[in-house]
Write an enzyme that holds these catalytic residues in place. Structure first.
Site, short mmCIF file in Angstrom:
data_model
loop_
_atom_site.label_atom_id
_atom_site.label_comp_id
_atom_site.label_asym_id
_atom_site.label_seq_id
_atom_site.Cartn_x
_atom_site.Cartn_y
_atom_site.Cartn_z
CG ASP A 30 2.21 -12.90 -25.91
OD1 ASP A 30 3.31 -12.32 -25.87
OD2 ASP A 30 1.11 -12.29 -25.87
CB ILE A 31 -2.02 -12.81 -22.51
CG1 ILE A 31 -3.39 -13.00 -21.92
CG2 ILE A 31 -1.77 -11.35 -22.91
CD1 ILE A 31 -3.58 -12.30 -20.58
CG ASN A 87 10.11 -6.43 -29.29
OD1 ASN A 87 10.61 -6.56 -30.40
ND2 ASN A 87 8.88 -6.86 -29.00
CB VAL A 96 6.55 -6.82 -20.15
CG1 VAL A 96 6.86 -7.41 -18.78
CG2 VAL A 96 5.05 -6.86 -20.42
CG HIS A 100 9.74 -10.55 -22.85
ND1 HIS A 100 9.87 -9.37 -22.12
CD2 HIS A 100 9.02 -10.22 -23.95
CE1 HIS A 100 9.23 -8.40 -22.76
NE2 HIS A 100 8.72 -8.89 -23.88
CG HIS A 102 8.14 -11.83 -28.28
ND1 HIS A 102 6.80 -11.65 -28.02
CD2 HIS A 102 8.78 -10.74 -27.78
CE1 HIS A 102 6.62 -10.49 -27.40
NE2 HIS A 102 7.81 -9.92 -27.24
P1 5GP Z 1 6.94 -6.85 -25.46
O1 5GP Z 1 5.94 -5.98 -26.15
O2 5GP Z 1 7.41 -6.26 -24.16
O3 5GP Z 1 8.06 -7.31 -26.33
O4 5GP Z 1 6.16 -8.19 -25.10
C1 5GP Z 1 5.33 -8.31 -24.00
C2 5GP Z 1 4.38 -9.43 -24.28
O5 5GP Z 1 3.77 -9.82 -23.06
C3 5GP Z 1 3.26 -9.10 -25.26
O6 5GP Z 1 3.34 -9.93 -26.40
C4 5GP Z 1 2.00 -9.31 -24.45
O7 5GP Z 1 0.94 -9.88 -25.21
C5 5GP Z 1 2.46 -10.23 -23.35
N1 5GP Z 1 1.70 -10.11 -22.13
C6 5GP Z 1 1.34 -8.94 -21.51
N2 5GP Z 1 0.65 -9.22 -20.38
C7 5GP Z 1 0.61 -10.57 -20.28
C8 5GP Z 1 0.02 -11.45 -19.31
O8 5GP Z 1 -0.56 -11.05 -18.29
N3 5GP Z 1 0.16 -12.78 -19.55
C9 5GP Z 1 0.81 -13.28 -20.63
N4 5GP Z 1 0.88 -14.61 -20.77
N5 5GP Z 1 1.37 -12.47 -21.57
C10 5GP Z 1 1.27 -11.14 -21.38
#
Ligand code: 5GP
Length: 114
Positions: A30-31, A87, A96, A100, A102
């Protein structure tokens, strides 16, 4: 052109620190890590949310869990423990829209989550 960020990572249009890949699954750090180990495990085929998972996807979604476990075990967290979360939609914090898992490990994770 898709605006699916994770499809761009799969296509190597956006760089990512990839920790696992096979024909169906990709895993990358994760970024914005929320724990010492924070990896996202995704299917290469886009499914927007858990609401969109169909019976034909059951094996693929199970594969995501197995990959997450293998990464956690290989990183040495089998005994201490780790968390796997998906989520679904805005109220749960999904940002996103490509499913996915986590995988989080390496610190005490409180419950309930915020
Ligand atoms: P969500 O909030 O949809 O459950 O998780 C999306 C995750 O994607 C977040 O934890 C966010 O930090 C990660 N994320 C968003 N953009 C990028 C990216 O460009 N690269 C990577 N490696 N992770 C990302």
């Amino acid at each position: 052109m898709s605006d699916d960020l994770f499809l761009k990572i799969i296509a190597r249009e956006i760089p990512a620190d990839i920790v696992y890949e096979d024909d169906e699954v990709l895993a990358f750090r994760d970024i914005n890590p929320q724990a010492p180990l924070h990896v996202l495990v995704i299917p290469k085929r886009r499914i927007p949310t858990l609401n969109d998972v169909e019976e034909k996807d059951e094996r693929l979604v199970g594969r995501l869990l197995n990959v997450a476990r293998e990464i956690a075990v290989d990183a040495g967290y089998a005994d201490d423990g780790y968390r796997v979360v998906m989520n679904c939609n805005e109220a749960a914090g999904q940002t996103v829209f490509h499913i996915h898992l986590h995988l989080l490990a390496g610190r005490a994770l409180t419950w309930p989550p915020g």
